[in-house]
Every structure is written in structure tokens, then in C-alpha cells.
Enzyme design. Sequence first.
Site, short mmCIF file in Angstrom:
data_model
loop_
_atom_site.label_atom_id
_atom_site.label_comp_id
_atom_site.label_asym_id
_atom_site.label_seq_id
_atom_site.Cartn_x
_atom_site.Cartn_y
_atom_site.Cartn_z
N ASP A 183 17.99 29.22 7.72
CA ASP A 183 17.70 27.81 6.95
C ASP A 183 17.20 27.24 7.22
O ASP A 183 15.89 27.32 8.27
CB ASP A 183 18.93 27.13 8.00
CG ASP A 183 19.71 26.18 7.17
OD1 ASP A 183 19.78 26.16 5.65
OD2 ASP A 183 19.56 24.97 7.88
N HIS B 254 10.73 25.12 7.28
CA HIS B 254 10.37 24.66 8.31
C HIS B 254 9.32 25.27 9.36
O HIS B 254 9.16 25.00 10.69
CB HIS B 254 11.53 23.45 8.47
CG HIS B 254 10.97 22.57 7.39
ND1 HIS B 254 10.39 21.67 6.93
CD2 HIS B 254 12.51 22.12 6.63
CE1 HIS B 254 11.02 21.08 5.94
NE2 HIS B 254 11.22 21.57 6.13
N LEU C 231 11.93 16.69 11.42
CA LEU C 231 13.60 17.12 10.55
C LEU C 231 14.98 16.67 11.09
O LEU C 231 15.84 16.49 11.98
CB LEU C 231 13.26 17.97 10.44
CG LEU C 231 14.22 19.12 9.57
CD1 LEU C 231 13.78 18.58 7.63
CD2 LEU C 231 14.78 20.89 9.26
N ARG D 250 20.53 35.08 6.83
CA ARG D 250 20.15 33.63 5.84
C ARG D 250 19.78 33.11 6.97
O ARG D 250 20.37 32.62 7.73
CB ARG D 250 21.21 33.39 5.57
CG ARG D 250 21.22 31.85 4.89
CD ARG D 250 22.32 31.19 4.16
NE ARG D 250 21.55 29.91 4.08
CZ ARG D 250 21.72 28.57 4.25
NH1 ARG D 250 21.75 28.79 5.42
NH2 ARG D 250 21.17 27.70 3.49
N GLU E 267 16.65 29.63 2.88
CA GLU E 267 16.93 28.61 1.91
C GLU E 267 16.34 28.00 2.07
O GLU E 267 15.14 27.18 3.21
CB GLU E 267 18.21 27.89 2.62
CG GLU E 267 17.90 26.40 1.51
CD GLU E 267 17.42 24.95 2.32
OE1 GLU E 267 17.01 24.86 2.08
OE2 GLU E 267 17.31 25.70 3.91
#
Length: 210
Positions: free
Chosen positions: A63, A67, A28, A61, A97
Site C-alpha cells: 500500500d 511513500h 500521512l 500488494r 499502489e
Amino acid sequence: CFPVNSCDGHQFCTSDWDAFPQTQIKDLYGLADLAVEKQFVADYLFDAAANWIDHGVSAFRIDAIKHFDDEFMERFANRLNDYAISQGRDGIYIFGEWFGAGVGDSPNQRNSLNFVNNTDNTELLDFSLRDSIESAIAGDHTMEQLSADIEARSAAWAGREHWQTIFLDNHDARRTTTFLRNGINGKGMGENVANRRVDLGVALVMTLPG
């Protein structure tokens, strides 16, 4: 580049981050993955989050949550929730997210709706609703279409639509005011009109369950 269907956990494809297993094993942007399968790594992440809970934090949260390994994410969320309760709290709210999450997400082997409907204590940002609200206040689709999108959430999220995080824009989406005012790639509205449209969108976000 290997085609998507050749990815078997060893080939790092360059074409599709929405297909499994690229979502979890693909490099990534050059960032190394955390080896969450190792207990000391999982413990380190838990201890860091627990420290924030001790300081009064009530939500996290996550991110780029698609993944993460799903099983790790569920263990992590459950462990944090149990910890918060053990400290006399009502639990902890965790949302991730997942770009494109929500009604109409592509029915791949692994998608946002399946993730939420099969993972405890982890919710998502509802990107589909965000897009629908923006389209309505921009005049690109009707309020009847927006209403239908809102009503479709219950079945899509398997009754957990009220737990999903709703929003109008953020750093992962285009800025709505800019889109409404831009005369080249946007709607070319005047400042007052654009601001009033955004106010409508924000009012809907603030009054919808979620």
C-alpha cells in the site's frame, strides 16, 4: 504552509505529496512512519512476509508504495524474492499502489515510471490504463485513443508493461458501475447497459498481457 520548493527534508509541507521529499517524509494522516533504516525493523517486516510465503502466499500488494524509501523497497523485494527461490518457489510477485501510476505520469524528479524502471522485483498497479479503459467504455474517448494508450505502455514502462498489475476498479478508484449508472456525476446509463459496458472492460483486463 511552506511552498513546495522549501521542503528540504525538515519542513513538512501541506500542499504537494507528489514532490520529493514530501512523498517519503510527510506525515500521512497522522500515521507514524516505520523506521526501515533500522535493521531490526527491516528484519521484522521481512520475517513477517517470509512467514506468509511459508504458508503458500505467492504475491504481495504494498500500500502507498511511493511513500516508502526506494532503496529499502528494492532491498526488501530482492530479499523476499531470494527467499522464495531458496524455498523452491519460482520467486515472489510484488506490486504496489502508486496512485496515478502509468503512461502520462507527471515527470517529477521521482515518479512511478522511474521507480519501476530503476527498481528490481517491484511492479505497480497501472492506474493510467484503468482510467483509459473506463473512459473508453463510458464513451468519453474513442477506442482509437484506448489503443494508443495501450501501445504507449511499452515505451513508458521500458518494456516491463506486461509485469504491471492491470485492473478496472478498486477501493482506490471510483467504482466503474456506479460511475456509469449515476445520473448526477456519472453517465446515467441503465443497469443492463452499464453492466454490459463493465463486462467489456473486465474482458479487456482479463485478456491484455499483465
